[in-house]
Design a protein around this motif. Structure first.
Motif, PDB file in Angstrom:
ATOM      1  N   TYR A  82      36.257 137.166  89.534  1.00 25.80           N
ATOM      2  CA  TYR A  82      35.241 137.182  90.581  1.00 25.80           C
ATOM      3  C   TYR A  82      35.917 137.057  91.938  1.00 25.80           C
ATOM      4  N   LEU A  83      35.394 137.749  92.895  1.00 26.83           N
ATOM      5  CA  LEU A  83      35.843 137.663  94.277  1.00 26.83           C
ATOM      6  C   LEU A  83      34.673 137.194  95.122  1.00 26.83           C
ATOM      7  N   GLY A  84      34.900 136.136  95.890  1.00 25.94           N
ATOM      8  CA  GLY A  84      33.817 135.595  96.702  1.00 25.94           C
ATOM      9  C   GLY A  84      34.362 134.927  97.952  1.00 25.94           C
ATOM     10  N   GLY A  85      33.481 134.367  98.710  1.00 26.50           N
ATOM     11  CA  GLY A  85      33.917 133.689  99.931  1.00 26.50           C
ATOM     12  C   GLY A  85      32.811 132.819 100.485  1.00 26.50           C
ATOM     13  N   ASP A  86      33.207 131.791 101.235  1.00 25.79           N
ATOM     14  CA  ASP A  86      32.255 130.868 101.861  1.00 25.79           C
ATOM     15  C   ASP A  86      32.575 130.754 103.350  1.00 25.79           C
ATOM     16  N   PHE A  87      31.536 130.783 104.170  1.00 23.70           N
ATOM     17  CA  PHE A  87      31.674 130.607 105.618  1.00 23.70           C
ATOM     18  C   PHE A  87      30.876 129.379 106.026  1.00 23.70           C
ATOM     19  N   ILE A 115      36.839 120.934 110.669  1.00 17.88           N
ATOM     20  CA  ILE A 115      36.923 121.980 111.680  1.00 17.88           C
ATOM     21  C   ILE A 115      35.530 122.597 111.822  1.00 17.88           C
ATOM     22  N   TYR A 116      35.187 122.976 113.026  1.00 17.82           N
ATOM     23  CA  TYR A 116      33.853 123.515 113.273  1.00 17.82           C
ATOM     24  C   TYR A 116      33.600 124.832 112.529  1.00 17.82           C
ATOM     25  N   ASN A 117      34.603 125.658 112.397  1.00 17.68           N
ATOM     26  CA  ASN A 117      34.436 126.965 111.756  1.00 17.68           C
ATOM     27  C   ASN A 117      35.471 127.137 110.646  1.00 17.68           C
ATOM     28  N   SER A 118      34.996 127.617 109.498  1.00 12.80           N
ATOM     29  CA  SER A 118      35.917 127.900 108.389  1.00 12.80           C
ATOM     30  C   SER A 118      35.365 129.043 107.534  1.00 12.80           C
ATOM     31  N   PHE A 119      36.282 129.859 107.038  1.00 15.89           N
ATOM     32  CA  PHE A 119      35.914 130.952 106.129  1.00 15.89           C
ATOM     33  C   PHE A 119      36.971 131.001 105.035  1.00 15.89           C
ATOM     34  N   THR A 120      36.509 130.935 103.774  1.00 13.80           N
ATOM     35  CA  THR A 120      37.440 130.848 102.653  1.00 13.80           C
ATOM     36  C   THR A 120      37.127 131.914 101.619  1.00 13.80           C
ATOM     37  N   ASP A 297      27.886 124.312  65.937  1.00 17.44           N
ATOM     38  CA  ASP A 297      27.630 124.232  67.368  1.00 17.44           C
ATOM     39  C   ASP A 297      28.259 122.988  68.000  1.00 17.44           C
ATOM     40  N   PHE A 298      28.767 122.039  67.172  1.00 18.59           N
ATOM     41  CA  PHE A 298      29.419 120.843  67.713  1.00 18.59           C
ATOM     42  C   PHE A 298      30.835 121.148  68.200  1.00 18.59           C
ATOM     43  N   LEU A 299      31.351 122.335  67.865  1.00 17.33           N
ATOM     44  CA  LEU A 299      32.704 122.681  68.282  1.00 17.33           C
ATOM     45  C   LEU A 299      32.775 122.826  69.807  1.00 17.33           C
ATOM     46  N   PRO A 300      33.913 122.518  70.392  1.00 12.19           N
ATOM     47  CA  PRO A 300      34.016 122.545  71.860  1.00 12.19           C
ATOM     48  C   PRO A 300      34.083 123.967  72.405  1.00 12.19           C
ATOM     49  N   THR A 301      33.771 124.074  73.665  1.00 17.32           N
ATOM     50  CA  THR A 301      33.965 125.304  74.422  1.00 17.32           C
ATOM     51  C   THR A 301      35.193 125.108  75.298  1.00 17.32           C
ATOM     52  N   LEU A 302      36.153 125.988  75.140  1.00 16.46           N
ATOM     53  CA  LEU A 302      37.432 125.833  75.822  1.00 16.46           C
ATOM     54  C   LEU A 302      37.742 127.091  76.628  1.00 16.46           C
ATOM     55  N   SER A 303      38.157 126.885  77.889  1.00 14.42           N
ATOM     56  CA  SER A 303      38.501 128.013  78.744  1.00 14.42           C
ATOM     57  C   SER A 303      39.568 127.584  79.738  1.00 14.42           C
ATOM     58  N   VAL A 304      40.273 128.546  80.298  1.00 17.15           N
ATOM     59  CA  VAL A 304      41.253 128.304  81.357  1.00 17.15           C
ATOM     60  C   VAL A 304      40.841 129.131  82.574  1.00 17.15           C
ATOM     61  N   PHE A 305      41.307 128.698  83.727  1.00 15.27           N
ATOM     62  CA  PHE A 305      40.909 129.419  84.941  1.00 15.27           C
ATOM     63  C   PHE A 305      42.039 129.376  85.953  1.00 15.27           C
ATOM     64  N   TYR A 306      42.003 130.306  86.864  1.00 12.91           N
ATOM     65  CA  TYR A 306      42.949 130.381  87.969  1.00 12.91           C
ATOM     66  C   TYR A 306      42.151 130.678  89.228  1.00 12.91           C
ATOM     67  N   ASP A 307      42.547 129.996  90.336  1.00 13.90           N
ATOM     68  CA  ASP A 307      41.802 130.170  91.580  1.00 13.90           C
ATOM     69  C   ASP A 307      42.790 130.321  92.727  1.00 13.90           C
ATOM     70  N   TYR A 308      42.579 131.324  93.554  1.00 13.99           N
ATOM     71  CA  TYR A 308      43.408 131.546  94.744  1.00 13.99           C
ATOM     72  C   TYR A 308      42.472 131.685  95.939  1.00 13.99           C
ATOM     73  N   ASP A 309      42.697 130.837  96.957  1.00  8.99           N
ATOM     74  CA  ASP A 309      41.857 130.831  98.155  1.00  8.99           C
ATOM     75  C   ASP A 309      42.710 131.049  99.393  1.00  8.99           C
ATOM     76  N   TYR A 310      42.152 131.775 100.328  1.00 10.90           N
ATOM     77  CA  TYR A 310      42.836 132.091 101.590  1.00 10.90           C
ATOM     78  C   TYR A 310      41.942 131.562 102.704  1.00 10.90           C
ATOM     79  N   GLU A 311      42.185 130.329 103.105  1.00  9.20           N
ATOM     80  CA  GLU A 311      41.251 129.620 103.979  1.00  9.20           C
ATOM     81  C   GLU A 311      41.610 129.818 105.453  1.00  9.20           C
ATOM     82  N   TYR A 312      40.582 130.167 106.230  1.00  7.03           N
ATOM     83  CA  TYR A 312      40.702 130.289 107.683  1.00  7.03           C
ATOM     84  C   TYR A 312      39.915 129.142 108.321  1.00  7.03           C
ATOM     85  N   GLU A 313      40.551 128.466 109.299  1.00  9.75           N
ATOM     86  CA  GLU A 313      39.888 127.353 109.976  1.00  9.75           C
ATOM     87  C   GLU A 313      40.229 127.384 111.460  1.00  9.75           C
ATOM     88  N   ASN A 314      39.224 127.169 112.287  1.00 11.19           N
ATOM     89  CA  ASN A 314      39.450 127.085 113.741  1.00 11.19           C
ATOM     90  C   ASN A 314      38.191 126.541 114.388  1.00 11.19           C
TER      91      ASN A 314
END
Length: 457
Positions: A82-87, A115-120, A297-314
């Protein structure tokens, strides 16, 4: 007396003309030239239906829909990216409290953070390593496709049966028309003979009046049979998926049909050959997968994840993208159900009860199949017996009619004997034709009851 005879002559003339034009009227219903209208036998009608009947095509599409649905469910095993962003823009920065460096033992100092303004913008990838729901999807996928294919086979078998029924019903009426045309032409000849005998003073007027009545009755039967062809033809088109505006002629080989009548009635009924039984077995297998799903259904749910963020702040919005502060991380997630309010146990019991319903459905289905088999077998045997008896009756009725007609012309017997012989002949011929096609229809029903109709004709 003379005027009465003229009326008789006029009536006889128009009777014969109407008999001769009946075939022209039925042929005129076709808008296409005769040489452009195809002739289709039963096998060709069935093949056409399996390729064009909307119900068959819909069930075939159902198979593809099931495959696509399985692909959707099984896509959970593949990485999800997934590709997303937050402002964010703060009107007032959050407040935090920190230790007063000048007076460490005193009250904390209030400070503004952030910081007053940020976009990630960020890229997130997850991979499911194990999930009970995905395991259930993997184990039931082939069963769902099998279920859709069996539904398609069931539709094909029903289509073959309905097309065969409509085809034989139409042929039955067409054969009756041929018989009634021949008989009507013969009755018109008898009318002329009765008239000439009356004029010659051999018989009284009741003979030709009886001949009029017989001819009228035969013409009425012929007209009714011809009119019945139209809706029966339309019914066959409907069962085939044939366009109403198009035309085709039916063709058949009576000799070949007679060869196809016999069948081995000593075959043992095998329930598993019926498509309904196969569908029930597939439903049972799917239900077992459902039970297993809730059981584990008692068996666990297992997953791995990776996250890369490019944060702008000013603090200045216009300079927001002047400096970036990238960061990334990797992690794993596990979820183990500890207590779900006994939902898992209740689901297991519910699924088992649904499995018991399938078992009871099997008991009922076997009873229904056996009932259909015995009824169709009895119908086939009785119709076959009637066919053999009526075949003899037709031969004898023709002999009797020929003899009685000759005797009447020689003045040996009254016309009443001719009428009786005519009625017996027509009745025998019509009954024989009905019996012939009833045998074919009962054979189709018996083959279906025994599960001997292949879906791929």
């Amino acid at each position: 007396m003379i005027s009465h005879l003229r009326q008789i002559q006029k009536f006889a003339f128009f009777s014969i003309i109407s008999i001769l034009t009946l075939p022209l009227n039925t042929t005129a219903q076709s808008k296409n030239p005769a040489d452009t209208v195809p002739y289709l036998n039963l096998d060709q009608c069935i093949v056409y239906a399996l390729q064009h009947q909307p119900g068959v095509l819909q069930s075939a599409i159902g198979i593809e829909i099931t495959k696509k649905t399985n692909a959707i469910y099984l896509s959970g095993w593949l990485p999800q990216v997934y590709l997303g962003g937050d402002f964010y823009h703060y009107f007032v920065l959050p407040t935090a409290f920190t230790t007063n460096q000048a007076n460490p033992g005193g009250p904390p100092v209030e400070v503004k953070t952030g910081i007053y303004n940020s976009f990630t913008p960020g890229l997130t990838a997850t991979e499911n390593l194990f999930s009970p729901s995905l395991l259930y999807a993997a184990k039931s996928a082939h069963l769902l496709v099998q279920q859709a294919r069996e539904a398609n086979d069931s539709t094909k078998i029903n289509t073959i049966t309905t097309v065969s029924t409509a085809f034989y019903n139409l042929l039955n009426t067409l054969e009756q028309i041929n018989i009634l045309r021949e008989d009507t032409a013969q009755f018109a000849k008898n009318l002329r003979d009765a008239y000439h005998q009356y004029v010659g003073g051999i018989v009284d007027k009741t003979d030709y009046e009886e001949a009029f009545i017989t001819l009228n009755n035969s013409k009425a039967q012929l007209k009714q049979a011809i009119e019945n062809v139209v809706p029966q033809y339309a019914s066959l088109k409907q069962q085939m998926g044939f366009a109403p505006q198009k035309e085709f002629n039916v063709s058949f080989d009576t000799a070949q049909m007679m060869k196809e009548i016999p069948m081995d009635t000593t075959q043992q009924l095998q329930y598993e050959k019926r498509i309904e039984y196969q569908q029930l077995e597939t439903a049972r297998s799917l239900q077992q997968q459902t039970i297993n799903y809730y059981r584990y259904d008692f068996l666990p749910t297992l997953s791995v994840f990776y996250d890369y963020d490019y944060e702008y702040e000013n603090n200045n919005l216009s300079n927001l993208f002047s400096q970036a502060y990238p960061y990334s991380f990797i992690g794993a997630s596990i979820s183990i159900p500890i207590f779900t309010g006994f939902a898992r146990l209740e689901n297991v019991q519910k699924a088992k009860l649904q499995g018991e319903i399938i078992d009871l459905n099997e008991v009922n289905l076997k009873s229904v199949i056996y009932s259909q088999y015995t009824a169709s077998l009895a119908s086939y045997k009785s119709n076959l017996y009637n066919l053999n008896v009526l075949q003899v009756n037709v031969k004898m009725a023709k002999d009797v009619y020929g003899i009685v007609t000759l005797q009447y012309r020689q003045g040996i017997v009254p016309y009443l004997n001719v009428i009786t012989a005519e009625d017996n002949l027509v009745s025998s011929e019509i009954s024989y034709v009905n019996s012939l096609f009833q045998v074919m229809l009962s054979k189709v029903n018996l083959e279906k009851a025994m599960g001997n109709i292949p879906p791929n004709h």
